[in-house]
Write a protein that holds these residues in place. Structure first.
Motif, mmCIF file in Angstrom:
data_model
loop_
_atom_site.group_PDB
_atom_site.id
_atom_site.type_symbol
_atom_site.label_atom_id
_atom_site.label_comp_id
_atom_site.label_asym_id
_atom_site.label_seq_id
_atom_site.Cartn_x
_atom_site.Cartn_y
_atom_site.Cartn_z
ATOM 1 N N ARG A 171 38.197 -33.005 -47.729
ATOM 2 C CA ARG A 171 37.268 -31.887 -47.789
ATOM 3 C C ARG A 171 35.822 -32.377 -47.911
ATOM 4 N NH1 ARG A 171 36.939 -27.954 -52.978
ATOM 5 N NH2 ARG A 171 35.566 -26.341 -52.156
ATOM 6 N N LEU A 172 34.902 -31.653 -47.253
ATOM 7 C CA LEU A 172 33.476 -31.956 -47.356
ATOM 8 C C LEU A 172 32.770 -30.822 -48.085
ATOM 9 C CD1 LEU A 172 32.665 -33.219 -43.739
ATOM 10 C CD2 LEU A 172 33.266 -34.579 -45.739
ATOM 11 N N ILE A 175 39.995 -42.168 -41.934
ATOM 12 C CA ILE A 175 38.648 -42.553 -42.384
ATOM 13 C C ILE A 175 38.123 -41.596 -43.441
ATOM 14 C CG2 ILE A 175 38.133 -43.622 -40.156
ATOM 15 C CD1 ILE A 175 36.065 -41.289 -39.764
ATOM 16 N N ALA A 176 38.634 -40.366 -43.456
ATOM 17 C CA ALA A 176 38.129 -39.347 -44.380
ATOM 18 C C ALA A 176 38.903 -39.294 -45.687
ATOM 19 C CB ALA A 176 38.162 -37.976 -43.718
ATOM 20 N N TRP A 177 40.166 -39.782 -45.680
ATOM 21 C CA TRP A 177 41.015 -39.670 -46.863
ATOM 22 C C TRP A 177 42.218 -40.581 -46.704
ATOM 23 C CZ3 TRP A 177 45.112 -35.332 -47.117
ATOM 24 C CH2 TRP A 177 45.625 -35.057 -45.842
ATOM 25 N N ASP A 178 43.110 -40.554 -47.674
ATOM 26 C CA ASP A 178 44.370 -41.293 -47.588
ATOM 27 C C ASP A 178 45.504 -40.282 -47.438
ATOM 28 O OD1 ASP A 178 43.061 -43.677 -47.869
ATOM 29 O OD2 ASP A 178 43.894 -44.184 -49.829
ATOM 30 N N ARG A 196 36.050 -39.294 -49.154
ATOM 31 C CA ARG A 196 35.380 -40.566 -49.446
ATOM 32 C C ARG A 196 34.217 -40.831 -48.498
ATOM 33 N NH1 ARG A 196 40.206 -44.579 -47.887
ATOM 34 N NH2 ARG A 196 40.593 -43.968 -45.748
ATOM 35 N N LEU A 197 34.107 -40.047 -47.409
ATOM 36 C CA LEU A 197 32.962 -40.207 -46.519
ATOM 37 C C LEU A 197 31.661 -39.771 -47.183
ATOM 38 C CD1 LEU A 197 34.477 -38.935 -43.153
ATOM 39 C CD2 LEU A 197 34.044 -41.304 -43.833
ATOM 40 N N ILE A 198 31.761 -38.846 -48.134
ATOM 41 C CA ILE A 198 30.578 -38.433 -48.891
ATOM 42 C C ILE A 198 30.291 -39.459 -49.986
ATOM 43 C CG2 ILE A 198 29.555 -36.618 -50.316
ATOM 44 C CD1 ILE A 198 30.013 -35.836 -47.411
ATOM 45 N N GLY A 213 33.258 -26.003 -56.216
ATOM 46 C CA GLY A 213 34.022 -26.279 -57.424
ATOM 47 C C GLY A 213 33.814 -27.690 -57.934
ATOM 48 N N SER A 214 34.663 -28.096 -58.851
ATOM 49 C CA SER A 214 34.529 -29.397 -59.508
ATOM 50 C C SER A 214 34.810 -30.542 -58.539
ATOM 51 C CB SER A 214 35.504 -29.477 -60.685
ATOM 52 O OG SER A 214 35.511 -30.782 -61.240
ATOM 53 N N PRO A 215 34.123 -31.679 -58.708
ATOM 54 C CA PRO A 215 34.384 -32.833 -57.844
ATOM 55 C C PRO A 215 35.638 -33.610 -58.241
ATOM 56 C CG PRO A 215 32.672 -33.360 -59.417
ATOM 57 C CD PRO A 215 32.970 -31.897 -59.596
ATOM 58 N N VAL A 216 36.182 -33.323 -59.410
ATOM 59 C CA VAL A 216 37.316 -34.098 -59.901
ATOM 60 C C VAL A 216 38.354 -33.166 -60.505
ATOM 61 C CG1 VAL A 216 36.115 -34.540 -62.081
ATOM 62 C CG2 VAL A 216 38.010 -35.993 -61.446
#
Length: 253
Positions: A34-35, A53-56, A81-83, A10-13
């Protein structure tokens, strides 16, 4: 790497409540852990991928409550945010970190220029454009928004306890931050501090600069210690507090 996102991704935003009547535009760059399907696990354990580390954690939940209480619009990222960390420009190493706190991210260890560009095109550009287009439309209609980004941070960082509970962060424009800090002093419910636990020197004000300062918009970044928003009760209490803080501060502007 081409075609990073699949149809299933799906959409990134995401843009929520775009027709909001209130002046605030909320932004949550680290909303999701999510990745994308094609990225696997980046070599990380499930525990690491669920961690800060992956999100807030809690940031999106509080943002959604503020969307309701302030009748605000909300734009948030739908992938970890890891991507790609959408609060960093493409040239920054932290945009696609190989190390985060104590974790080695093997899937980010040797990213080629082509792969960096693919991630930037798939995630950062759509997020940046969604913000830019929203702000441009509001300005054109005579309703320039007030930019408020929402983040959370860990109570312990590299073994050090953090006693700050809410950080009010700003870059060179401190108009809104000054008023929020003044308002917080009247009711010292939380330990609220300026540019803690991060500040401009840490590179965390990219969104404020790119979309706030460059458009002449009042702007602020709110950092919440994540142990305060671990559950629905904590999230509601924090959102109520921030609604009052923002409401009083916006009136003072």
């Amino acid at each position: 790497m081409t075609g990073l996102l699949t149809e299933a991704d799906g959409s990134p935003v995401a843009v929520e409540n775009p027709d909001a009547l209130g002046p605030v535009l909320l932004v949550c760059e680290h909303a999701s852990r999510r990745l994308p399907e094609k990225m696997g696990s980046l070599g990380l354990s499930g525990e690491a991928l669920a961690s800060h580390i992956a999100w807030d954690p809690g940031a999106l939940a509080v943002s959604k409550l503020l969307t309701e209480s302030l009748d605000a619009a909300l734009i948030h990222q739908r992938f970890s945010r890891l991507i790609y960390d959408c609060n960093r420009p493409p040239e920054a190493d932290a945009a696609m970190p190989a190390v985060s706190e104590v974790f080695q991210i093997s899937g980010n260890a040797a990213i080629s220029p082509a792969e960096r560009l693919a991630r930037t095109k798939a995630l950062y550009f759509p997020f940046r454009d969604a913000l830019s287009n929203f702000i441009a439309a509001r300005k054109a209609s005579g309703r320039p928004p007030i930019l408020v980004t929402v983040h959370t941070f860990t109570p312990v960082y590299h073994g050090q306890q953090r006693d700050v509970e809410i950080g009010i962060l700003h870059d060179s424009d401190s108009r809104l931050a000054d008023r929020m800090l003044a308002s917080a002093e009247k009711s010292p419910r939380y330990a609220v501090r300026r540019n803690e636990p991060y500040g401009p020197v840490d590179g965390v004000t990219h969104t404020l600069i790119e979309h706030g300062l460059k458009n002449g918009l009042p702007n602020v970044m709110i950092e919440i210690r994540n142990d305060l928003v671990r559950d629905e009760v904590g999230q509601k209490v924090m959102a109520d507090y921030l609604t009052g803080l923002l409401g009083e501060s916006l009136a003072a502007l």
